[in-house]
Design an enzyme around this catalytic site. Structure first.
Site, PDB file in Angstrom:
ATOM      1  N   GLY A   1       0.804  -1.228   0.000  1.00 23.45           N
ATOM      2  CA  GLY A   1       0.000   0.000   0.000  1.00 23.45           C
ATOM      3  C   GLY A   1       0.829   1.267   0.000  1.00 23.45           C
ATOM      4  CB  SER A   2       4.280   2.126  -0.987  1.00 22.30           C
ATOM      5  OG  SER A   2       4.357   1.846  -2.362  1.00 22.30           O
ATOM      6  CG  ASN A   3       1.665   3.330  -5.676  1.00 22.64           C
ATOM      7  OD1 ASN A   3       2.042   4.322  -6.272  1.00 22.64           O
ATOM      8  ND2 ASN A   3       2.276   2.161  -5.762  1.00 22.64           N
TER       9      ASN A   3
ATOM     10  NE  ARG B   1      -8.430 -11.869  -8.021  1.00 27.10           N
ATOM     11  CZ  ARG B   1      -8.719 -13.142  -8.282  1.00 27.10           C
ATOM     12  NH1 ARG B   1      -7.808 -14.069  -8.090  1.00 27.10           N
ATOM     13  NH2 ARG B   1      -9.900 -13.473  -8.761  1.00 27.10           N
ATOM     14  CB  ILE B   2      -6.521 -10.730 -14.263  1.00 33.35           C
ATOM     15  CG1 ILE B   2      -4.998 -10.726 -14.411  1.00 33.35           C
ATOM     16  CG2 ILE B   2      -7.199 -10.486 -15.613  1.00 33.35           C
ATOM     17  CD1 ILE B   2      -4.446 -11.845 -15.282  1.00 33.35           C
TER      18      ILE B   2
ATOM     19  CG  ASN C   1      -3.379  -0.870 -12.710  1.00 40.52           C
ATOM     20  OD1 ASN C   1      -3.278  -1.068 -11.500  1.00 40.52           O
ATOM     21  ND2 ASN C   1      -2.677  -1.544 -13.606  1.00 40.52           N
TER      22      ASN C   1
ATOM     23  CG  HIS D   1       2.161  -2.208 -15.406  1.00 41.24           C
ATOM     24  ND1 HIS D   1       1.899  -3.473 -14.909  1.00 41.24           N
ATOM     25  CD2 HIS D   1       3.146  -2.360 -16.310  1.00 41.24           C
ATOM     26  CE1 HIS D   1       2.694  -4.338 -15.513  1.00 41.24           C
ATOM     27  NE2 HIS D   1       3.467  -3.695 -16.361  1.00 41.24           N
TER      28      HIS D   1
ATOM     29  CB  SER E   1       2.543   3.180 -17.386  1.00 43.31           C
ATOM     30  OG  SER E   1       3.740   3.017 -18.139  1.00 43.31           O
TER      31      SER E   1
ATOM     32  CD  GLU F   1      -4.547  -4.314 -24.773  1.00 43.79           C
ATOM     33  OE1 GLU F   1      -5.172  -3.328 -25.235  1.00 43.79           O
ATOM     34  OE2 GLU F   1      -3.344  -4.554 -25.028  1.00 43.79           O
TER      35      GLU F   1
ATOM     36  CG  ASP G   1      -0.720  -4.761 -17.046  1.00 42.65           C
ATOM     37  OD1 ASP G   1      -0.010  -5.774 -16.919  1.00 42.65           O
ATOM     38  OD2 ASP G   1      -1.357  -4.241 -16.110  1.00 42.65           O
TER      39      ASP G   1
ATOM     40  CD  GLN H   1       6.964   0.751  -4.646  1.00 43.17           C
ATOM     41  OE1 GLN H   1       7.192   0.698  -3.432  1.00 43.17           O
ATOM     42  NE2 GLN H   1       5.747   0.559  -5.169  1.00 43.17           N
TER      43      GLN H   1
HETATM   44  C1  GRF Z   1       4.117  -1.404  -7.207  1.00 40.13           C
HETATM   45  O1  GRF Z   1       5.256  -1.725  -7.982  1.00 40.13           O
HETATM   46  C2  GRF Z   1       3.024  -0.946  -8.122  1.00 40.13           C
HETATM   47  O2  GRF Z   1       3.502  -0.311  -9.287  1.00 40.13           O
HETATM   48  C3  GRF Z   1       2.373  -2.229  -8.501  1.00 40.13           C
HETATM   49  O3  GRF Z   1       2.336  -2.964  -7.288  1.00 40.13           O
HETATM   50  C4  GRF Z   1       3.544  -2.660  -6.558  1.00 40.13           C
HETATM   51  C5  GRF Z   1       3.252  -2.497  -5.088  1.00 40.13           C
HETATM   52  O4  GRF Z   1       2.491  -1.330  -4.934  1.00 40.13           O
HETATM   53  N1  GRF Z   1       1.066  -2.021  -9.064  1.00 40.13           N
HETATM   54  P1  GRF Z   1       2.086  -0.814  -3.431  1.00 40.13           P
HETATM   55  O5  GRF Z   1       3.378  -0.540  -2.692  1.00 40.13           O
HETATM   56  O6  GRF Z   1       1.309  -1.948  -2.760  1.00 40.13           O
HETATM   57  O7  GRF Z   1       1.292   0.435  -3.671  1.00 40.13           O
END
Ligand code: GRF
Length: 203
Positions: free
Chosen positions: A11-13, A90-91, A106, A108, A135, A142, A144, A170
């Site tokens: 969950g860093s994002n 998850r897809i 999303n 990626h 990105s 589709e 990614d 990151q």
């Molecule tokens: C990151 O590399 C992000 O780009 C990808 O999942 C990884 C972990 O993300 N989608 P996070 O630290 O859990 O936000």
């Protein structure tokens, strides 16, 4: 504007978006953080910020449709303006994606369309690439493959390991994702057909 953030891990994002809200840079509210896996650190980050959390455990479902339907019900209960996939691994089925198309983002860890899929840092190193990055795109059926909104590049250094490269990527993730979410909640970013538009200009 109301966000629902989907995670699968650290969950860093999520944290970067949270920080942008807490500093007043991003005028939005995270109504809920939903994870497909229990006991991930991202859920702790949400709880510490007083944000409601939910787990929809994909291992508890016989098939992808069942999982997606339950996940959609959970998400819709919060009536989000935007669904943010942040490290969500998850897809998603086409029906789920279509339900949120134009209001689901999303991130990626590659310079799409290069390196779709997983283990992107390892694959770049194996290929001896000298450039990598991240990105942010609108989600379409589709994998990614949705319309690109913003990218950030980083150099690949000869000394790089998968970890050092991922860390460099990151840093950029945590810059561009809050920026893209900000554009969306300000009404500046739209999906028109299969084209991302900012202030009416094609991205
Ligand atoms: C990151 O590399 C992000 O780009 C990808 O999942 C990884 C972990 O993300 N989608 P996070 O630290 O859990 O936000």
């Amino acid at each position: 504007p109301t966000l629902v953030v989907l995670i699968s891990g650290s969950g860093s994002n999520l944290q970067a978006i949270l920080k942008a809200i807490q500093t007043g840079r991003l005028q939005a509210r995270i109504a809920a953080v939903i994870s497909n896996r229990p006991d991930v650190y991202g859920l702790q980050r949400a709880a510490e910020a007083g944000i409601p959390t939910a787990v929809v455990d994909h291992t508890a479902f016989a098939n992808r449709d069942g999982f997606d339907e339950t996940l959609q019900q959970q998400i819709d209960s919060f009536k989000p303006d935007l669904v943010v996939l942040a490290g969500f691994m998850r897809i998603l089925t086409p029906a789920f994606v279509r339900h949120y198309q134009g209001r689901m983002l999303n991130i990626h860890p590659s310079l799409l369309p290069l390196y779709k899929g997983i283990h992107t840092h390892r694959r770049v190193l194996e290929d001896g690439g000298d450039e990598h990055g991240v990105s942010v795109h609108f989600v379409t059926p589709e994998l990614d493959g949705g319309p690109l909104i913003m990218q950030a590049k980083v150099p690949v250094l000869p000394s790089d390991s998968e970890t050092s490269l991922a860390e460099r990527v990151q840093v950029q993730e945590h810059v561009i994702y809050p920026q893209v979410v900000k554009w969306f909640v300000e009404g500046r970013l739209k999906l028109e057909g299969n084209q991302a538009m900012l202030d009416g200009n094609a991205l």
